[in-house]
Design a protein around this motif. Structure first.
Motif, short mmCIF file in Angstrom:
data_model
loop_
_atom_site.label_atom_id
_atom_site.label_comp_id
_atom_site.label_asym_id
_atom_site.label_seq_id
_atom_site.Cartn_x
_atom_site.Cartn_y
_atom_site.Cartn_z
N CYS A 29 17.26 -12.85 23.03
CA CYS A 29 17.46 -13.84 22.06
C CYS A 29 16.31 -14.93 22.15
O CYS A 29 15.63 -15.47 21.16
CB CYS A 29 18.85 -14.22 21.50
N LEU A 57 20.26 -7.43 16.57
CA LEU A 57 21.27 -7.48 15.66
C LEU A 57 21.79 -6.38 15.26
O LEU A 57 22.99 -5.95 15.26
CB LEU A 57 20.74 -8.16 14.49
N TRP A 90 25.50 -7.26 14.59
CA TRP A 90 25.58 -8.69 13.94
C TRP A 90 24.90 -8.66 12.60
O TRP A 90 23.65 -7.99 12.35
CB TRP A 90 25.00 -9.42 14.69
N SER A 104 21.40 -14.19 12.35
CA SER A 104 21.39 -14.91 13.62
C SER A 104 22.54 -15.78 13.86
O SER A 104 22.72 -16.19 14.85
CB SER A 104 20.09 -15.72 13.67
N LEU A 128 25.29 -13.56 15.25
CA LEU A 128 24.94 -13.46 16.58
C LEU A 128 25.32 -14.52 17.44
O LEU A 128 25.74 -14.24 18.51
CB LEU A 128 23.32 -13.07 16.62
#
Length: 519
Positions: free
Chosen positions: A162, A191, A196, A199, A202
């Protein structure tokens, strides 16, 4: 038969790949099935990536990593080697985390030599190409991890991936259109692998209560990755660190932010204290986000709110309009954490002792009186009505300064929108409503200024019709409020005005005041 041939072909390709990499010495030839533990292979790959001495060697190794996860049997790739399952999974997670960091390290940004210089554009020239290749390999790894029932491995590699994706999908000197597209694709793959939605999901995990909902959150892992570079001595050496930190912080909202406050507050204060306006503004935005998304009790704990107040208050002495604008907005919300708004207190004088609201307003008014720069005047004028509204009747303590500021700003044009004048008329209206018993003795001075403003505006050919109409309407409202404060004493004066001293347009505005009063 077809499946058997494909499996045999994949195994031959894998064996060829391992021989090409020379991961096993001549004294220890490549074993026949079953293969050696994957952790041993990942460890050797990591060592080779770290030791690579040229771009061509690095690119070749990253390509081999990508082919490894494309061709190898998942049961072998993700099988713990230890007889103890938990110990085996911990070893496997460590191996994959180390390899992921090694791949990411191949596209690491060059560091500044000290905390005042910056990296030249030429130094970033090779970064986008290396980032694209690293993104490709990491996408394949995430695709394989997304098919596993256990999420341990994915959650282990997700934080560094990430951080890497966020570093490279921003429009910065170290990125290109190709590398930004690759980084965005990597973020989407991450993701997708974990299910997810975006963001924020996440970073914060599921909204379900308890530990189960937070177990899929990676904000703690992301901060652990960033923390070594967020110290006082190191954060300025890498240009991307502050941007990734700010992106992470601004994604995390209430109630997920509060547990990470000890990790989020110090870097935000470091940014806020920096001498460069762009870093200072980024720090103020981070602090404002913390104030808005942290319970007041947590901010008051350990005197944090007071520390924030002192860190922000000193910026009121700067001459950067953009910084002042952000600081005044942040202080307005922070003051509610530190104390009750003066407008909400009982009318007892004992409970109206000067407070931090008074300190901020007093300094703002003092600076406004002497300020001549147009951008700063506009920032102060836009913020002042909010502070006057917050003060309520306690604005009586500042009436002399408010009067001087209003008179001074109404005399100076601010084309084309006349923002300053409109804001000052709003300030005068709010002040008159809040402190009307004290306004009668100021009516004469204010009335002369307002009538002069009406005459100037009516004859100003540069103003648009909409701006002129708005100015005249707001001015008429101010005169009406002042007439109410003086118990109708302005009526005889206004009725004496005729076409010999002002235009029909001005007379029409003043007529609205007298007609309303007569009713």
């Amino acid at each position: 038969m077809k499946e058997q041939r494909e499996a045999a072909g994949s195994r031959m390709e894998l064996s060829s790949l391992l021989h090409d990499l020379d991961l096993f010495s001549s004294e220890k030839p490549l074993p026949s099935p079953p293969l050696s533990p994957i952790t041993e292979l990942l460890s050797r790959l990591q060592e080779k990536l770290i030791a690579a001495s040229s771009d061509s060697e690095t690119n070749s190794l990253i390509g081999c990593v990508e082919r490894l996860f494309q061709t190898a049997d998942p049961d072998w790739l993700f099988s713990p080697a230890s007889a103890n399952e938990e110990e085996g999974w911990a070893e496997l997670q460590s191996a994959y985390r180390s390899l992921t960091e090694a791949v990411i390290g191949c596209a690491a940004l060059p560091l500044c030599e000290d905390d005042v210089s910056s990296v030249t554009a030429a130094a970033y020239q090779s970064v986008p190409g290396r980032a694209v290749r690293a993104c490709s390999a990491l996408r394949v790894l995430l695709g394989a991890l997304g098919n596993l029932e256990r999420t341990d491995l994915l959650l282990t590699v997700a934080p560094p991936v990430c951080v890497f994706a966020v570093t490279h999908f921003q429009d910065q000197p170290w990125t290109s259109s190709t590398s930004r597209a690759a980084a965005r694709s990597l973020q989407e793959a991450l993701l997708r692998a974990g299910g997810w939605s975006d963001s924020a999901h996440l970073l914060m995990g599921d909204r379900s209560p308890g530990e189960e909902g937070r177990s899929r959150a990676i904000v703690g892992g992301v901060l652990d990755v960033l923390q070594p570079q967020l110290t006082k001595d190191s954060w300025q050496r890498c240009e991307a660190v502050k941007l990734v930190f700010a992106w992470t912080l601004l994604q995390v909202t209430r109630p997920s932010l509060s547990p990470y406050l000890p990790c989020l507050l110090p870097p935000s204060l470091l940014l806020n204290d920096h001498y460069r306006p762009e870093n200072c503004m980024l720090g103020v935005r981070c602090l404002h986000h913390i104030v808005l998304n942290t319970p007041a009790a947590d901010l008051r704990q350990f005197n944090r709110a007071e520390v924030l107040y002192q860190a922000l208050f000193k910026h009121l002495y700067t001459t950067e309009a953009a910084v002042i604008q952000l600081v005044l907005s942040c202080l307005l919300d922070l003051l509610l954490v530190l104390e009750k708004p003066p407008s909400s207190l009982a009318p007892s004088s004992a409970r109206r002792k000067p407070c931090r609201h008074d300190n901020v307003l007093r300094l703002v008014l003092t600076h406004m009186e002497a300020e001549h720069k147009v951008p700063l005047r506009r920032v102060y004028a836009s913020a002042l009505p909010l502070y006057i509204d917050r003060m309520g009747v306690a604005v009586c303590r500042h009436l002399q300064r408010v009067e001087r500021v209003v008179l001074g700003y109404l005399e100076i044009r601010d084309p084309p929108e006349e923002t300053d004048r409109l804001k000052m008329l709003e300030v005068l209206q709010k002040t008159t409503r809040a402190a009307w018993p004290r306004m009668e003795r100021r009516v004469d001075v204010l009335l002369r200024c307002l009538l002069r403003l009406l005459l100037d505006v009516s004859s100003d050919s540069e103003l648009s019709d909409s701006v002129r109409l708005k100015l005249m309407n707001e001015t008429s409202l101010c005169i009406k409020l002042l007439d109410g404060c003086s118990y109708g004493k302005l009526q005889p004066l206004l009725q004496q005005l005729d076409s010999s001293c002002c235009s029909p347009e001005v007379l029409g505005c003043l007529a609205t005041v007298t007609v309303t009063a007569e009713r």
